[in-house]
Write an enzyme that holds these catalytic residues in place. Structure first.
Site, PDB file in Angstrom:
ATOM      1  N   ASP A  49      32.726   7.715  -6.517  1.00  0.00           N
ATOM      2  CA  ASP A  49      32.389   9.067  -5.535  1.00  0.00           C
ATOM      3  C   ASP A  49      31.823   9.880  -7.436  1.00  0.00           C
ATOM      4  OD1 ASP A  49      31.908  11.485  -4.522  1.00  0.00           O
ATOM      5  OD2 ASP A  49      33.760  12.286  -4.146  1.00  0.00           O
ATOM      6  N   ASP A 142      25.776  10.378  -2.411  1.00  0.00           N
ATOM      7  CA  ASP A 142      26.878  10.030  -3.810  1.00  0.00           C
ATOM      8  C   ASP A 142      27.983   9.701  -3.939  1.00  0.00           C
ATOM      9  OD1 ASP A 142      27.830  12.414  -2.189  1.00  0.00           O
ATOM     10  OD2 ASP A 142      28.455  13.140  -3.714  1.00  0.00           O
ATOM     11  N   GLU A 143      28.460   9.150  -2.812  1.00  0.00           N
ATOM     12  CA  GLU A 143      29.605   8.025  -2.284  1.00  0.00           C
ATOM     13  C   GLU A 143      29.811   6.556  -1.954  1.00  0.00           C
ATOM     14  OE1 GLU A 143      33.604   9.965  -0.548  1.00  0.00           O
ATOM     15  OE2 GLU A 143      31.691  11.360   0.702  1.00  0.00           O
TER      16      GLU A 143
END
EC number: 2.7.7.7
Length: 430
Positions: A49, A142-143
Protein backbone atom coordinates in the site's frame (compact mmCIF):
# COMPACT_ATOMS: atom_id res chain seq x y z
CA UNK A 1 12.25 -23.92 6.22
CA UNK A 2 13.43 -22.64 9.57
CA UNK A 3 12.97 -24.13 13.00
CA UNK A 4 10.20 -22.19 14.77
CA UNK A 5 11.90 -22.90 18.10
CA UNK A 6 15.10 -21.17 17.01
CA UNK A 7 15.65 -17.43 17.63
CA UNK A 8 13.97 -15.39 14.88
CA UNK A 9 16.29 -14.68 12.00
CA UNK A 10 16.04 -11.50 10.00
CA UNK A 11 17.72 -8.70 8.10
CA UNK A 12 18.13 -4.95 7.95
CA UNK A 13 15.51 -3.25 5.78
CA UNK A 14 17.96 -0.51 4.77
CA UNK A 15 21.08 -2.46 3.74
CA UNK A 16 19.44 -5.93 3.57
CA UNK A 17 22.28 -7.52 5.56
CA UNK A 18 21.49 -10.57 7.69
CA UNK A 19 21.35 -9.81 11.41
CA UNK A 20 22.34 -11.57 14.58
CA UNK A 21 19.37 -12.88 16.53
CA UNK A 22 19.45 -10.30 19.35
CA UNK A 23 21.04 -7.16 17.86
CA UNK A 24 18.96 -3.97 18.16
CA UNK A 25 20.68 -2.08 15.35
CA UNK A 26 22.17 -3.22 12.08
CA UNK A 27 25.76 -4.27 12.62
CA UNK A 28 26.62 -3.07 9.12
CA UNK A 29 24.84 0.30 8.73
CA UNK A 30 23.52 1.11 12.21
CA UNK A 31 19.87 1.26 11.13
CA UNK A 32 17.23 0.32 13.73
CA UNK A 33 14.90 -0.93 10.99
CA UNK A 34 15.45 -4.63 11.55
CA UNK A 35 12.92 -7.22 10.44
CA UNK A 36 12.67 -10.47 12.38
CA UNK A 37 10.04 -13.17 12.61
CA UNK A 38 10.11 -16.91 13.12
CA UNK A 39 8.11 -17.41 9.88
CA UNK A 40 9.79 -14.59 7.95
CA UNK A 41 11.30 -16.77 5.24
CA UNK A 42 8.26 -19.02 4.81
CA UNK A 43 5.55 -16.46 4.08
CA UNK A 44 4.72 -15.56 0.49
CA UNK A 45 1.52 -13.48 0.38
CA UNK A 46 1.89 -9.71 0.56
CA UNK A 47 -0.21 -6.58 0.54
CA UNK A 48 1.54 -3.42 -0.64
CA UNK A 49 0.00 0.00 0.00
CA UNK A 50 1.45 3.36 -1.00
CA UNK A 51 1.63 5.75 1.96
CA UNK A 52 -0.78 8.74 1.73
CA UNK A 53 -0.39 8.28 -2.01
CA UNK A 54 -1.79 11.46 -3.56
CA UNK A 55 -0.25 13.69 -0.90
CA UNK A 56 3.09 11.89 -1.20
CA UNK A 57 3.18 12.47 -4.95
CA UNK A 58 2.49 16.18 -4.45
CA UNK A 59 5.22 16.45 -1.80
CA UNK A 60 7.63 14.66 -4.09
CA UNK A 61 6.93 17.19 -6.84
CA UNK A 62 7.12 20.21 -4.53
CA UNK A 63 9.82 19.86 -1.86
CA UNK A 64 8.57 23.05 -0.15
CA UNK A 65 5.61 20.98 1.07
CA UNK A 66 7.80 18.42 2.84
CA UNK A 67 7.15 19.64 6.40
CA UNK A 68 3.67 21.06 5.82
CA UNK A 69 0.23 19.49 6.33
CA UNK A 70 -1.16 18.69 2.90
CA UNK A 71 -4.76 17.85 2.05
CA UNK A 72 -5.82 16.55 -1.35
CA UNK A 73 -9.45 17.37 -2.06
CA UNK A 74 -12.02 19.64 -3.63
CA UNK A 75 -13.32 23.04 -2.59
CA UNK A 76 -15.18 23.89 0.58
CA UNK A 77 -18.15 21.78 -0.57
CA UNK A 78 -15.97 18.77 -1.25
CA UNK A 79 -14.39 16.10 0.90
CA UNK A 80 -10.85 15.07 1.76
CA UNK A 81 -9.44 12.50 -0.64
CA UNK A 82 -6.07 12.03 1.08
CA UNK A 83 -4.30 13.76 3.94
CA UNK A 84 -0.58 13.52 4.59
CA UNK A 85 0.55 12.16 7.94
CA UNK A 86 1.22 15.63 9.35
CA UNK A 87 -2.40 16.62 8.62
CA UNK A 88 -3.60 13.36 10.14
CA UNK A 89 -1.90 14.28 13.43
CA UNK A 90 -4.30 17.25 13.52
CA UNK A 91 -7.29 14.93 13.04
CA UNK A 92 -7.82 15.19 9.28
CA UNK A 93 -9.12 11.97 7.73
CA UNK A 94 -10.11 10.73 4.28
CA UNK A 95 -13.76 11.40 3.33
CA UNK A 96 -14.01 14.18 5.96
CA UNK A 97 -15.93 17.25 4.71
CA UNK A 98 -13.41 19.87 3.68
CA UNK A 99 -14.76 22.55 6.01
CA UNK A 100 -14.26 20.24 8.99
CA UNK A 101 -10.75 19.36 7.83
CA UNK A 102 -9.82 23.04 7.64
CA UNK A 103 -11.31 23.65 11.08
CA UNK A 104 -9.08 20.87 12.42
CA UNK A 105 -6.00 22.01 10.50
CA UNK A 106 -6.42 25.61 9.27
CA UNK A 107 -2.76 25.84 8.22
CA UNK A 108 -3.11 22.95 5.77
CA UNK A 109 -2.15 23.34 2.13
CA UNK A 110 -5.11 22.19 0.02
CA UNK A 111 -4.36 20.79 -3.43
CA UNK A 112 -6.90 19.84 -6.07
CA UNK A 113 -6.48 16.19 -7.16
CA UNK A 114 -4.43 15.62 -10.31
CA UNK A 115 -5.73 12.19 -11.24
CA UNK A 116 -3.76 11.92 -14.48
CA UNK A 117 -0.53 12.31 -12.54
CA UNK A 118 -1.59 9.89 -9.80
CA UNK A 119 -2.61 7.25 -12.32
CA UNK A 120 0.73 7.63 -14.10
CA UNK A 121 2.70 7.19 -10.86
CA UNK A 122 0.44 4.32 -9.79
CA UNK A 123 1.21 2.52 -13.04
CA UNK A 124 4.94 2.94 -12.42
CA UNK A 125 4.56 1.27 -9.02
CA UNK A 126 2.35 -1.44 -10.54
CA UNK A 127 4.96 -2.18 -13.21
CA UNK A 128 7.58 -2.68 -10.49
CA UNK A 129 5.23 -5.06 -8.67
CA UNK A 130 4.81 -7.11 -11.82
CA UNK A 131 8.58 -7.50 -12.04
CA UNK A 132 8.40 -9.37 -8.73
CA UNK A 133 5.63 -11.79 -9.68
CA UNK A 134 2.93 -12.21 -12.34
CA UNK A 135 0.43 -12.78 -9.51
CA UNK A 136 -0.55 -9.18 -8.79
CA UNK A 137 -4.13 -8.27 -7.84
CA UNK A 138 -4.69 -4.50 -7.83
CA UNK A 139 -7.24 -3.24 -5.31
CA UNK A 140 -6.99 0.41 -6.31
CA UNK A 141 -4.59 2.80 -7.95
CA UNK A 142 -2.14 2.56 -5.04
CA UNK A 143 -2.45 -0.90 -3.47
CA UNK A 144 -2.35 -4.55 -4.48
CA UNK A 145 -2.00 -8.12 -3.28
CA UNK A 146 1.01 -10.11 -4.49
CA UNK A 147 1.66 -13.84 -4.32
CA UNK A 148 5.40 -14.49 -4.44
CA UNK A 149 5.20 -18.28 -4.17
CA UNK A 150 7.97 -19.90 -6.18
CA UNK A 151 9.88 -16.68 -6.89
CA UNK A 152 13.00 -17.57 -4.85
CA UNK A 153 14.85 -18.87 -7.93
CA UNK A 154 13.96 -15.79 -9.95
CA UNK A 155 15.12 -13.28 -7.34
CA UNK A 156 17.69 -15.44 -5.51
CA UNK A 157 16.02 -14.43 -2.26
CA UNK A 158 12.97 -15.36 -0.18
CA UNK A 159 9.89 -13.14 -0.68
CA UNK A 160 10.53 -11.07 2.47
CA UNK A 161 13.87 -9.82 1.20
CA UNK A 162 12.50 -9.32 -2.32
CA UNK A 163 9.73 -7.13 -0.91
CA UNK A 164 12.16 -5.09 1.19
CA UNK A 165 14.29 -4.49 -1.89
CA UNK A 166 11.15 -3.46 -3.80
CA UNK A 167 10.21 -0.90 -1.12
CA UNK A 168 13.70 0.63 -1.27
CA UNK A 169 13.54 0.79 -5.05
CA UNK A 170 10.17 2.56 -5.08
CA UNK A 171 11.48 5.13 -2.63
CA UNK A 172 14.69 5.72 -4.59
CA UNK A 173 13.34 5.64 -8.15
CA UNK A 174 9.77 6.95 -7.83
CA UNK A 175 10.18 9.13 -4.76
CA UNK A 176 7.29 7.91 -2.61
CA UNK A 177 7.10 5.30 0.13
CA UNK A 178 5.12 2.10 0.54
CA UNK A 179 4.12 -0.10 3.44
CA UNK A 180 4.28 -3.89 3.17
CA UNK A 181 2.25 -6.53 4.96
CA UNK A 182 3.50 -10.12 4.72
CA UNK A 183 1.47 -13.11 5.85
CA UNK A 184 0.04 -16.44 4.76
CA UNK A 185 -3.39 -15.12 3.66
CA UNK A 186 -4.88 -12.01 2.08
CA UNK A 187 -6.86 -10.89 5.14
CA UNK A 188 -3.85 -10.76 7.44
CA UNK A 189 -1.48 -9.41 4.78
CA UNK A 190 -3.76 -6.39 4.42
CA UNK A 191 -4.06 -6.02 8.18
CA UNK A 192 -0.27 -6.19 8.50
CA UNK A 193 0.36 -3.44 5.95
CA UNK A 194 -1.54 -0.98 8.16
CA UNK A 195 0.36 -1.72 11.37
CA UNK A 196 3.43 0.49 10.97
CA UNK A 197 2.62 3.14 8.36
CA UNK A 198 4.41 4.95 6.84
CA UNK A 199 7.41 3.01 5.49
CA UNK A 200 6.21 -0.03 7.38
CA UNK A 201 6.95 -3.71 6.94
CA UNK A 202 4.94 -5.95 9.24
CA UNK A 203 4.65 -9.72 9.42
CA UNK A 204 1.82 -11.85 10.81
CA UNK A 205 2.56 -15.56 10.91
CA UNK A 206 0.17 -18.45 11.06
CA UNK A 207 1.20 -19.58 14.54
CA UNK A 208 0.36 -16.21 16.10
CA UNK A 209 -2.73 -15.29 14.07
CA UNK A 210 -5.49 -16.25 16.52
CA UNK A 211 -3.76 -14.60 19.48
CA UNK A 212 -2.96 -11.50 17.44
CA UNK A 213 -6.62 -11.11 16.45
CA UNK A 214 -8.14 -11.87 19.84
CA UNK A 215 -8.19 -8.35 21.28
CA UNK A 216 -8.80 -6.55 17.99
CA UNK A 217 -12.19 -4.89 17.28
CA UNK A 218 -14.64 -6.70 14.99
CA UNK A 219 -14.35 -3.82 12.51
CA UNK A 220 -10.94 -5.21 11.55
CA UNK A 221 -12.72 -8.05 9.74
CA UNK A 222 -13.20 -7.47 6.03
CA UNK A 223 -16.85 -6.58 5.38
CA UNK A 224 -17.72 -5.39 8.90
CA UNK A 225 -18.61 -1.73 8.49
CA UNK A 226 -20.17 0.67 10.97
CA UNK A 227 -23.72 -0.61 10.48
CA UNK A 228 -22.88 -4.29 10.88
CA UNK A 229 -20.53 -3.51 13.77
CA UNK A 230 -23.48 -1.84 15.49
CA UNK A 231 -25.51 -5.02 14.98
CA UNK A 232 -22.74 -7.10 16.54
CA UNK A 233 -22.42 -4.65 19.42
CA UNK A 234 -26.14 -4.92 20.14
CA UNK A 235 -25.50 -8.65 20.47
CA UNK A 236 -22.66 -7.93 22.89
CA UNK A 237 -19.87 -8.71 20.40
CA UNK A 238 -17.11 -6.11 20.20
CA UNK A 239 -13.83 -8.04 20.02
CA UNK A 240 -12.72 -10.69 17.56
CA UNK A 241 -11.86 -12.95 20.49
CA UNK A 242 -15.57 -13.23 21.27
CA UNK A 243 -16.19 -14.56 17.76
CA UNK A 244 -13.43 -17.12 18.29
CA UNK A 245 -15.47 -18.71 21.10
CA UNK A 246 -18.62 -19.10 18.98
CA UNK A 247 -19.64 -22.02 16.77
CA UNK A 248 -19.93 -21.51 13.03
CA UNK A 249 -23.54 -22.76 13.02
CA UNK A 250 -24.49 -20.20 15.67
CA UNK A 251 -22.90 -17.33 13.75
CA UNK A 252 -24.59 -18.40 10.51
CA UNK A 253 -27.95 -18.69 12.25
CA UNK A 254 -27.59 -15.15 13.53
CA UNK A 255 -25.94 -13.43 10.57
CA UNK A 256 -26.48 -15.62 7.52
CA UNK A 257 -23.58 -16.06 5.10
CA UNK A 258 -21.72 -13.27 6.87
CA UNK A 259 -21.59 -15.56 9.90
CA UNK A 260 -19.30 -17.95 8.06
CA UNK A 261 -16.94 -15.10 7.21
CA UNK A 262 -16.90 -14.00 10.85
CA UNK A 263 -16.13 -17.54 11.98
CA UNK A 264 -13.27 -18.09 9.56
CA UNK A 265 -11.58 -14.70 9.50
CA UNK A 266 -11.71 -14.39 13.29
CA UNK A 267 -9.52 -17.50 13.33
CA UNK A 268 -7.21 -16.28 10.58
CA UNK A 269 -8.68 -18.68 8.01
CA UNK A 270 -8.78 -17.19 4.52
CA UNK A 271 -8.32 -19.36 1.42
CA UNK A 272 -8.83 -16.60 -1.14
CA UNK A 273 -6.11 -16.62 -3.77
CA UNK A 274 -4.56 -13.67 -5.55
CA UNK A 275 -6.64 -13.10 -8.67
CA UNK A 276 -5.14 -11.62 -11.81
CA UNK A 277 -7.37 -9.16 -13.62
CA UNK A 278 -6.51 -6.86 -16.47
CA UNK A 279 -6.75 -3.21 -15.47
CA UNK A 280 -10.32 -2.13 -16.15
CA UNK A 281 -10.81 0.85 -18.46
CA UNK A 282 -14.54 1.04 -17.79
CA UNK A 283 -17.37 -0.70 -15.97
CA UNK A 284 -20.63 -1.26 -17.83
CA UNK A 285 -23.72 -3.40 -18.19
CA UNK A 286 -26.09 -3.86 -21.11
CA UNK A 287 -29.11 -5.89 -22.15
CA UNK A 288 -30.66 -6.95 -25.45
CA UNK A 289 -34.47 -6.86 -25.65
CA UNK A 290 -36.62 -9.75 -26.84
CA UNK A 291 -38.72 -7.18 -28.75
CA UNK A 292 -37.50 -3.82 -30.03
CA UNK A 293 -38.45 -0.90 -27.77
CA UNK A 294 -39.16 2.74 -28.62
CA UNK A 295 -41.10 4.15 -25.65
CA UNK A 296 -39.06 6.07 -23.08
CA UNK A 297 -40.74 4.42 -20.08
CA UNK A 298 -39.79 0.96 -21.38
CA UNK A 299 -36.18 1.97 -21.92
CA UNK A 300 -35.99 3.70 -18.53
CA UNK A 301 -37.16 0.54 -16.77
CA UNK A 302 -34.08 -1.26 -18.07
CA UNK A 303 -31.76 1.70 -17.56
CA UNK A 304 -32.33 1.79 -13.80
CA UNK A 305 -31.56 -1.90 -13.30
CA UNK A 306 -28.43 -1.64 -15.42
CA UNK A 307 -27.28 1.41 -13.44
CA UNK A 308 -27.60 -0.58 -10.23
CA UNK A 309 -25.53 -3.39 -11.73
CA UNK A 310 -22.78 -0.93 -12.69
CA UNK A 311 -22.81 0.62 -9.21
CA UNK A 312 -22.61 -2.83 -7.63
CA UNK A 313 -19.56 -3.72 -9.75
CA UNK A 314 -17.88 -0.41 -8.97
CA UNK A 315 -18.35 -0.95 -5.26
CA UNK A 316 -17.01 -4.51 -5.38
CA UNK A 317 -14.00 -3.38 -7.43
CA UNK A 318 -13.25 -0.36 -5.20
CA UNK A 319 -13.58 2.03 -8.16
CA UNK A 320 -15.51 5.12 -9.20
CA UNK A 321 -15.99 6.70 -12.61
CA UNK A 322 -16.14 10.29 -13.81
CA UNK A 323 -17.74 9.81 -17.24
CA UNK A 324 -21.15 8.19 -17.76
CA UNK A 325 -21.58 6.42 -21.11
CA UNK A 326 -24.95 5.48 -22.65
CA UNK A 327 -25.02 2.86 -25.40
CA UNK A 328 -28.00 2.20 -27.69
CA UNK A 329 -28.28 -0.19 -30.63
CA UNK A 330 -31.06 0.42 -33.12
CA UNK A 331 -33.26 -2.24 -34.69
CA UNK A 332 -31.09 -2.05 -37.82
CA UNK A 333 -27.93 -2.67 -35.72
CA UNK A 334 -26.56 0.88 -35.71
CA UNK A 335 -24.86 1.83 -32.43
CA UNK A 336 -25.29 5.19 -30.75
CA UNK A 337 -22.92 6.12 -27.92
CA UNK A 338 -23.40 9.22 -25.80
CA UNK A 339 -21.37 10.33 -22.80
CA UNK A 340 -21.21 13.04 -20.18
CA UNK A 341 -18.36 13.90 -17.84
CA UNK A 342 -19.46 14.54 -14.26
CA UNK A 343 -18.16 17.33 -12.04
CA UNK A 344 -16.98 14.69 -9.57
CA UNK A 345 -16.58 10.90 -9.89
CA UNK A 346 -19.40 8.62 -8.77
CA UNK A 347 -20.06 5.06 -7.70
CA UNK A 348 -23.77 5.61 -6.98
CA UNK A 349 -26.52 4.02 -9.07
CA UNK A 350 -28.67 7.12 -8.57
CA UNK A 351 -26.17 9.49 -10.20
CA UNK A 352 -25.36 7.02 -12.98
CA UNK A 353 -29.06 6.54 -13.69
CA UNK A 354 -29.98 10.25 -13.63
CA UNK A 355 -27.12 11.15 -15.95
CA UNK A 356 -27.96 8.26 -18.26
CA UNK A 357 -31.60 9.37 -18.28
CA UNK A 358 -30.62 12.86 -19.42
CA UNK A 359 -28.65 11.32 -22.28
CA UNK A 360 -31.46 8.90 -23.13
CA UNK A 361 -34.14 11.60 -23.33
CA UNK A 362 -32.37 13.14 -26.32
CA UNK A 363 -32.39 9.81 -28.17
CA UNK A 364 -36.09 8.96 -27.76
CA UNK A 365 -37.42 10.09 -31.13
CA UNK A 366 -39.48 7.13 -32.29
CA UNK A 367 -36.43 5.04 -33.13
CA UNK A 368 -36.74 1.39 -32.16
CA UNK A 369 -33.89 -0.01 -30.10
CA UNK A 370 -32.81 -3.60 -29.59
CA UNK A 371 -30.16 -2.94 -26.91
CA UNK A 372 -29.42 -0.47 -24.14
CA UNK A 373 -26.30 -0.21 -22.00
CA UNK A 374 -24.92 2.12 -19.35
CA UNK A 375 -21.41 2.39 -17.97
CA UNK A 376 -18.75 4.63 -16.52
CA UNK A 377 -15.20 5.33 -17.68
CA UNK A 378 -12.28 7.42 -16.44
CA UNK A 379 -12.01 5.13 -13.42
CA UNK A 380 -10.51 6.56 -10.24
CA UNK A 381 -10.10 5.88 -6.54
CA UNK A 382 -13.50 5.65 -4.78
CA UNK A 383 -12.31 8.11 -2.10
CA UNK A 384 -12.81 10.87 -4.67
CA UNK A 385 -16.42 9.93 -5.36
CA UNK A 386 -19.71 11.61 -4.51
CA UNK A 387 -18.85 14.62 -2.32
CA UNK A 388 -21.78 16.20 -0.42
CA UNK A 389 -23.99 18.29 -2.71
CA UNK A 390 -25.16 21.52 -1.06
CA UNK A 391 -27.10 22.56 -4.18
CA UNK A 392 -29.21 19.38 -4.11
CA UNK A 393 -29.86 18.58 -0.42
CA UNK A 394 -31.78 15.44 -1.42
CA UNK A 395 -28.65 13.95 -3.00
CA UNK A 396 -27.17 13.05 0.38
CA UNK A 397 -30.42 11.37 1.40
CA UNK A 398 -30.51 9.35 -1.81
CA UNK A 399 -26.88 8.35 -1.30
CA UNK A 400 -27.57 7.30 2.30
CA UNK A 401 -30.59 5.27 1.17
CA UNK A 402 -28.51 3.58 -1.52
CA UNK A 403 -25.79 2.72 1.01
CA UNK A 404 -28.43 1.18 3.29
CA UNK A 405 -29.81 -0.89 0.40
CA UNK A 406 -26.30 -2.04 -0.49
CA UNK A 407 -25.67 -3.21 3.07
CA UNK A 408 -28.87 -5.24 2.98
CA UNK A 409 -27.89 -6.75 -0.37
CA UNK A 410 -24.44 -7.61 0.99
CA UNK A 411 -26.08 -9.43 3.87
CA UNK A 412 -29.05 -11.08 2.16
CA UNK A 413 -28.16 -11.16 -1.55
CA UNK A 414 -28.41 -8.85 -4.56
CA UNK A 415 -32.10 -9.56 -5.19
CA UNK A 416 -33.19 -9.14 -1.56
CA UNK A 417 -34.11 -5.46 -2.03
CA UNK A 418 -35.70 -3.88 -5.09
CA UNK A 419 -36.03 -0.15 -5.72
CA UNK A 420 -39.13 1.52 -7.04
CA UNK A 421 -37.58 1.58 -10.50
CA UNK A 422 -36.86 -2.13 -10.71
CA UNK A 423 -39.52 -3.82 -8.59
CA UNK A 424 -41.89 -5.77 -10.77
CA UNK A 425 -40.08 -4.90 -14.00
CA UNK A 426 -39.13 -7.57 -16.49
CA UNK A 427 -35.45 -8.46 -16.82
CA UNK A 428 -35.40 -10.00 -20.23
CA UNK A 429 -32.00 -10.66 -21.63
CA UNK A 430 -30.13 -9.73 -18.47
Amino acid sequence: MIDSAAPPSGFCRDCLKEQAAHSRRCLACGSPRLLRHSELYRLTLAHIDCDAFYASVEKRDNPELADKPVIIGGGKRGVVSTACYIARIHGVRSAMPMFKALEACPQAVVIKPDMEKYVRVGREVRAMMQELTPLVQPLSIDEAFLDLSGTERLHHDPPARTLARFAKRVEQEIGITVSVGLSYCKFLAKVASDLQKPRGFSVIGQAEAADFLKAKPVTLIWGVGKAFAATLERDGIRAIGQLQTMEEADLMRRYGTMGRRLYRLSRGLDERSVEIDGEAKSVSSETTFNDDLARQEDLVAHLRGLSEQVAFRLRKSALAGQTVVLKLKTADFKTRTRNRRLESPTRLADRIFRTGLQLLEKEVDGTKYRLIGIGVSDLVDPDLADPPDLVDPQASRRAAAEDAINRLRDKFGKTSVETGYTFGKGRRGQ
